[in-house]
Write an enzyme that holds these catalytic residues in place. Structure first.
Site, PDB file in Angstrom:
ATOM      1  N   CYS A   2       0.835  -1.195   0.000  1.00 35.77           N
ATOM      2  CA  CYS A   2       0.000   0.000   0.000  1.00 35.77           C
ATOM      3  C   CYS A   2       0.875   1.253   0.000  1.00 35.77           C
ATOM      4  CB  CYS A   2      -0.947   0.105   1.195  1.00 35.77           C
ATOM      5  SG  CYS A   2      -1.933  -1.367   1.467  1.00 35.77           S
ATOM      6  N   ARG A  27       3.149   0.174  -5.330  1.00 33.55           N
ATOM      7  CA  ARG A  27       3.010  -0.490  -4.035  1.00 33.55           C
ATOM      8  C   ARG A  27       1.696  -1.248  -3.906  1.00 33.55           C
ATOM      9  NH1 ARG A  27       6.655   1.570  -0.462  1.00 33.55           N
ATOM     10  NH2 ARG A  27       5.444   0.816   1.272  1.00 33.55           N
ATOM     11  N   TRP A  75      -3.097  -2.529  -1.520  1.00 34.43           N
ATOM     12  CA  TRP A  75      -2.827  -3.897  -1.957  1.00 34.43           C
ATOM     13  C   TRP A  75      -3.390  -4.765  -0.841  1.00 34.43           C
ATOM     14  CZ3 TRP A  75       0.191  -8.100  -0.214  1.00 34.43           C
ATOM     15  CH2 TRP A  75       0.402  -9.110  -1.166  1.00 34.43           C
ATOM     16  N   ASN A 100      -0.366   1.479   6.047  1.00 28.82           N
ATOM     17  CA  ASN A 100       0.375   0.503   5.260  1.00 28.82           C
ATOM     18  C   ASN A 100       0.993  -0.473   6.265  1.00 28.82           C
ATOM     19  OD1 ASN A 100       3.663   0.799   3.740  1.00 28.82           O
ATOM     20  ND2 ASN A 100       2.200  -0.852   3.596  1.00 28.82           N
ATOM     21  N   GLY A 101       0.720  -1.774   6.090  1.00 30.85           N
ATOM     22  CA  GLY A 101       1.288  -2.752   7.023  1.00 30.85           C
ATOM     23  C   GLY A 101       0.212  -3.702   7.513  1.00 30.85           C
ATOM     24  N   GLU A 484      14.508 -16.872 -13.550  1.00 34.09           N
ATOM     25  CA  GLU A 484      14.108 -15.470 -13.693  1.00 34.09           C
ATOM     26  C   GLU A 484      13.249 -15.297 -14.953  1.00 34.09           C
ATOM     27  OE1 GLU A 484      13.885 -13.024 -11.870  1.00 34.09           O
ATOM     28  OE2 GLU A 484      13.737 -11.310 -13.210  1.00 34.09           O
ATOM     29  N   LYS A 488       9.415 -13.922 -14.957  1.00 34.62           N
ATOM     30  CA  LYS A 488       8.951 -12.774 -15.761  1.00 34.62           C
ATOM     31  C   LYS A 488       7.712 -13.161 -16.557  1.00 34.62           C
ATOM     32  CE  LYS A 488      10.485 -10.262 -14.256  1.00 34.62           C
ATOM     33  NZ  LYS A 488      11.481 -10.138 -13.234  1.00 34.62           N
ATOM     34  N   GLU A 491       4.633 -13.629 -14.308  1.00 32.04           N
ATOM     35  CA  GLU A 491       4.203 -12.365 -13.682  1.00 32.04           C
ATOM     36  C   GLU A 491       3.358 -11.514 -14.618  1.00 32.04           C
ATOM     37  OE1 GLU A 491       7.370 -10.516 -10.537  1.00 32.04           O
ATOM     38  OE2 GLU A 491       8.091 -10.686 -12.577  1.00 32.04           O
ATOM     39  N   HIS A 507      13.748 -36.338 -14.817  1.00 30.15           N
ATOM     40  CA  HIS A 507      13.266 -36.802 -13.511  1.00 30.15           C
ATOM     41  C   HIS A 507      11.864 -36.309 -13.216  1.00 30.15           C
ATOM     42  CE1 HIS A 507      17.122 -38.561 -12.613  1.00 30.15           C
ATOM     43  NE2 HIS A 507      17.730 -37.425 -12.920  1.00 30.15           N
ATOM     44  N   LYS A 606       5.008  -3.878  -6.456  1.00 30.57           N
ATOM     45  CA  LYS A 606       6.455  -3.718  -6.652  1.00 30.57           C
ATOM     46  C   LYS A 606       7.217  -3.851  -5.343  1.00 30.57           C
ATOM     47  CE  LYS A 606       9.949  -2.217  -9.196  1.00 30.57           C
ATOM     48  NZ  LYS A 606      10.323  -3.401  -9.968  1.00 30.57           N
TER      49      LYS A 606
HETATM   50  C1  G6P Z   1       8.145  -8.068  -5.337  1.00 30.05           C
HETATM   51  C2  G6P Z   1       8.443  -7.491  -6.694  1.00 30.05           C
HETATM   52  C3  G6P Z   1       9.607  -8.233  -7.339  1.00 30.05           C
HETATM   53  C4  G6P Z   1      10.816  -8.206  -6.414  1.00 30.05           C
HETATM   54  C5  G6P Z   1      10.485  -8.724  -5.020  1.00 30.05           C
HETATM   55  C6  G6P Z   1      11.615  -8.439  -4.040  1.00 30.05           C
HETATM   56  O1  G6P Z   1       7.677  -9.364  -5.468  1.00 30.05           O
HETATM   57  O2  G6P Z   1       7.303  -7.575  -7.526  1.00 30.05           O
HETATM   58  O3  G6P Z   1       9.940  -7.633  -8.560  1.00 30.05           O
HETATM   59  O4  G6P Z   1      11.827  -9.004  -6.969  1.00 30.05           O
HETATM   60  O5  G6P Z   1       9.326  -8.064  -4.516  1.00 30.05           O
HETATM   61  O6  G6P Z   1      11.741  -7.047  -3.908  1.00 30.05           O
HETATM   62  P1  G6P Z   1      13.075  -6.292  -3.554  1.00 30.05           P
HETATM   63  O7  G6P Z   1      12.701  -4.836  -3.577  1.00 30.05           O
HETATM   64  O8  G6P Z   1      13.477  -6.753  -2.176  1.00 30.05           O
HETATM   65  O9  G6P Z   1      14.110  -6.639  -4.567  1.00 30.05           O
END
Ligand code: G6P
Length: 611
Positions: A2, A27, A75, A100-101, A484, A488, A491, A507, A606
């Site tokens: 948030c 956020r 969020w 937020n929290g 990774e 991506k 996501e 396996h 994010k």
């Molecule tokens: C969220 C974001 C990711 C990020 C992860 C860790 O899931 O969507 O893109 O890799 O948090 O965030 P940080 O800021 O600790 O790299």
């Protein structure tokens, strides 16, 4: 997560709040709301499900002018995304809060407040705060005194801001576990979760520290620390241009950030390389002495940053002989860890505010590690402020929720760390270091060349648009690159994507392979290439469609069911950095074809400041 914004000014603050919320959408963005106190002394609010644009439209139709306001983009954690659960939450018509929290004892508080006659209108934990404050104000009529008493009863994490119709000359804010920053203006002041939200109105900020409470007025600011003592906190002046957060000519932030990689990697390297060696002091004045004592490395991170840590393990063990362990923070923090003395604790984080990573660091500080090092993109973040040593990635603001340039700059920073540790420990051959320093200097150019693959990758992306499942394969340090790549794709395109070490294919996952499940792999020209080729045969033999990103000297060619996209040649140790880029482009183009919300994919955020 948030995002919170608040403003107190002589002018109408509603446009400032909306602009701030838009900048905080990274956020969370499932609902948004604003509460504003107007000159007639009324406290009114507007809330909408969905993104800030919906709230902006509502305010366009029914404006809420006023000099004092707080706003929130959500969020969801407690309670579904709905208008009733959207912040600000009210107690009666006099008091509003944004939060937020997570308040962990919200059930108990709710029961107590219901017994006192309070009627809850949402499922949120936040609503308990505002009613508790309302109740406390009966005993302690000053808003600051009441808030101090209330936070003493809250368990969990919060960054919160409060306004009261009865005291319209102030915003009260409190921080414990979630970031908050005060923005300083001339005859007006602000509060937000991130300075980014306020860059259009000020460049002077004060970061609240854990336990701080702030009384923000138009012309003054008072801060109390956790012990209740009045404190002065340092003012930070920002210099970087606000335009860094603009999308420019690009259709999406994600694409802009992918294309920025040559430039930002150059920045990550700046000031950190000598002629033939890494400048160890770039990690902080104590680094030379501390690094010489490191016998083991423990890396902790989340999400994409965790994948960067996994790549670093290959580098660290191969180049320096220092044992390295890597773990996701949410697991690490809740298990009993056997700490090796002389072990360096490394956190990796784009935001520096990820709740689990931050909590792991806080535990580590009293667990006997030699020192803590943060690899982070935000110099003013909690992670940076609480670590002994820091290496900033300097990638600039990353807005797209799917991390791109933050990842590649983390990898560069981790390779710098590897070289620095190898030299400080005397386990890295100086000629090897010089060779890698030269390769790092050439990296921005290599990244520029790899971006030239964009059109070829866009064409290949059509293969994926109608698929529901994909497999990503890699060997060695390319395995985390495959992870990774899969992350991506899932996501932003919502296609199920799994990554496997190529040798594990037989396996289990091979059972899934058919013509409906494309298999993506990265094949630099390294010692594992021949083994990888055998794995690819296993896929072809089951009718699987292969998409291979391969070095032009890898001897792989297009054929039936095999789509080879050539990648420029690169030093084998730097391959994880370069091969990440075509996988970013692939997920981007698939998402565009599918018409998803590339920069703000569903259900994600994010910056994850809740555990
Ligand atoms: C969220 C974001 C990711 C990020 C992860 C860790 O899931 O969507 O893109 O890799 O948090 O965030 P940080 O800021 O600790 O790299």
């Amino acid at each position: 997560m948030c995002g919170i914004v608040g403003a107190i000014a002589e002018r109408n603050v509603s446009a400032i709040l909306i602009e701030g919320l838009k900048r905080l959408e990274y956020r969370g963005y499932d609902s948004a709301g604003v509460a504003i106190c107007n000159l007639a002394g009324e406290l009114r609010r507007s809330r909408r499900i969905g993104k800030v644009a919906a709230l902006e439209q509502a305010l366009g139709e029914e404006p809420l002018p006023g000099h004092l306001g707080i706003a929130h983009t959500r969020w969801a954690t407690h309670g579904v995304p709905s208008e009733a659960n959207a912040h600000p939450h009210f107690s009666g018509e006099s008091l509003a809060v944004v939060h937020n929290g997570i308040i962990e004892n919200h059930d108990e508080l709710r029961q107590r407040l219901e017994r006192l006659g309070y009627v809850f209108t949402s499922q949120t934990d936040t609503e308990t705060i505002v009613h508790l404050l309302h109740h406390t104000l009966k005993r302690l009529p000053d808003l600051a005194d009441a808030l101090k008493a209330v936070v003493g009863e809250l368990h969990g994490a919060y960054g919160l801001a409060v306004i009261s119709r009865a005291q319209p000359d102030r915003i009260l804010a409190a921080r414990s576990g979630s970031p908050l920053v005060v923005g300083l203006g001339l005859g007006e002041n602000f509060i937000a979760s991130d300075p980014l939200a306020l860059r259009q109105v000020t460049d002077r900020f004060i970061y609240l520290e854990e336990g701080d409470i702030a009384d923000i007025r138009r012309d003054s600011l008072q801060i109390w620390n956790a012990a209740g003592t009045t404190v002065q906190r340092e003012t930070v002046q920002f210099h970087e241009s606000a335009e860094a957060a603009e999308k420019g000519e690009y259709r999406h932030y994600m694409l802009k950030e992918i294309f920025e990689q040559p430039r930002v990697v150059q920045r990550t390297l700046e000031g950190r390389l000598g002629a033939t060696q890494v400048l160890v002091a770039a990690f902080g004045p104590q680094a030379v002495e501390l690094f010489a004592r490191v016998r083991q490395v423990q890396i902790v991170a989340c999400g994409t940053s965790y994948h960067a840590g996994m790549v670093a393990r290959y580098w660290l063990e191969e180049l320096t002989g220092i044992p390295c362990q890597v773990e996701v923070a949410s697991e690490f923090r809740y298990r009993t860890v056997a700490v090796h003395p002389d072990s360096l604790f490394v956190t990796i984080s784009q935001s520096g505010e990820t709740a689990d990573t931050l909590a792991a660091l806080r535990d580590a500080r009293s667990s006997g590690y030699l020192a803590s090092l943060a690899i982070c993109n935000v110099g003013t973040s909690s992670l940076v402020r609480e670590s002994d040593l820091v290496l900033l990635t300097n990638a600039g603001p990353e807005i797209g929720v799917a991390s791109t340039k933050a990842f590649t700059t983390q990898l560069v920073a981790l390779l710098l760390l590897t070289l620095a540790l190898g030299r400080a420990r005397g386990t890295l051959d100086p000629a090897r270091e010089a060779e890698l320093v030269a390769a790092l200097r050439a990296l921005p150019g290599d990244l520029q060349a790899v971006l030239g693959m964009d059109k070829a990758v866009e064409q290949i992306s059509a293969l994926f648009a109608e698929k529901h499942h994909t497999l990503f394969l890699g060997r060695g340090a390319q395995y985390p690159v495959a992870m990774e790549g899969a992350l991506k794709l899932k996501e932003i395109s919502y296609i199920h994507a799994e990554a496997y070490p190529a040798g594990e294919l037989k396996h289990g996952p091979l059972a899934l392979v058919d013509s409906d499940m494309p298999v993506v792999t990265v094949a630099p020209n390294n010692a594992l290439l021949e083994k990888l080729k055998s794995n690819l045969q296993e896929v072809r033999a089951r009718g699987g469609q292969l998409v291979v990103f391969a070095d032009r000297e890898a001897g792989l060619e297009n054929g039936e069911g095999v789509h080879v996209v050539q990648v420029p040649h690169i030093h084998p140790l730097l391959a994880p950095i370069l091969y990440t880029v075509p996988l970013q482009l692939l997920s981007y183009h698939v998402a565009v074809l599918k018409g998803t919300d590339v920069d703000q994919p569903r259900n994600l955020a994010k910056s994850v400041t809740v555990e």
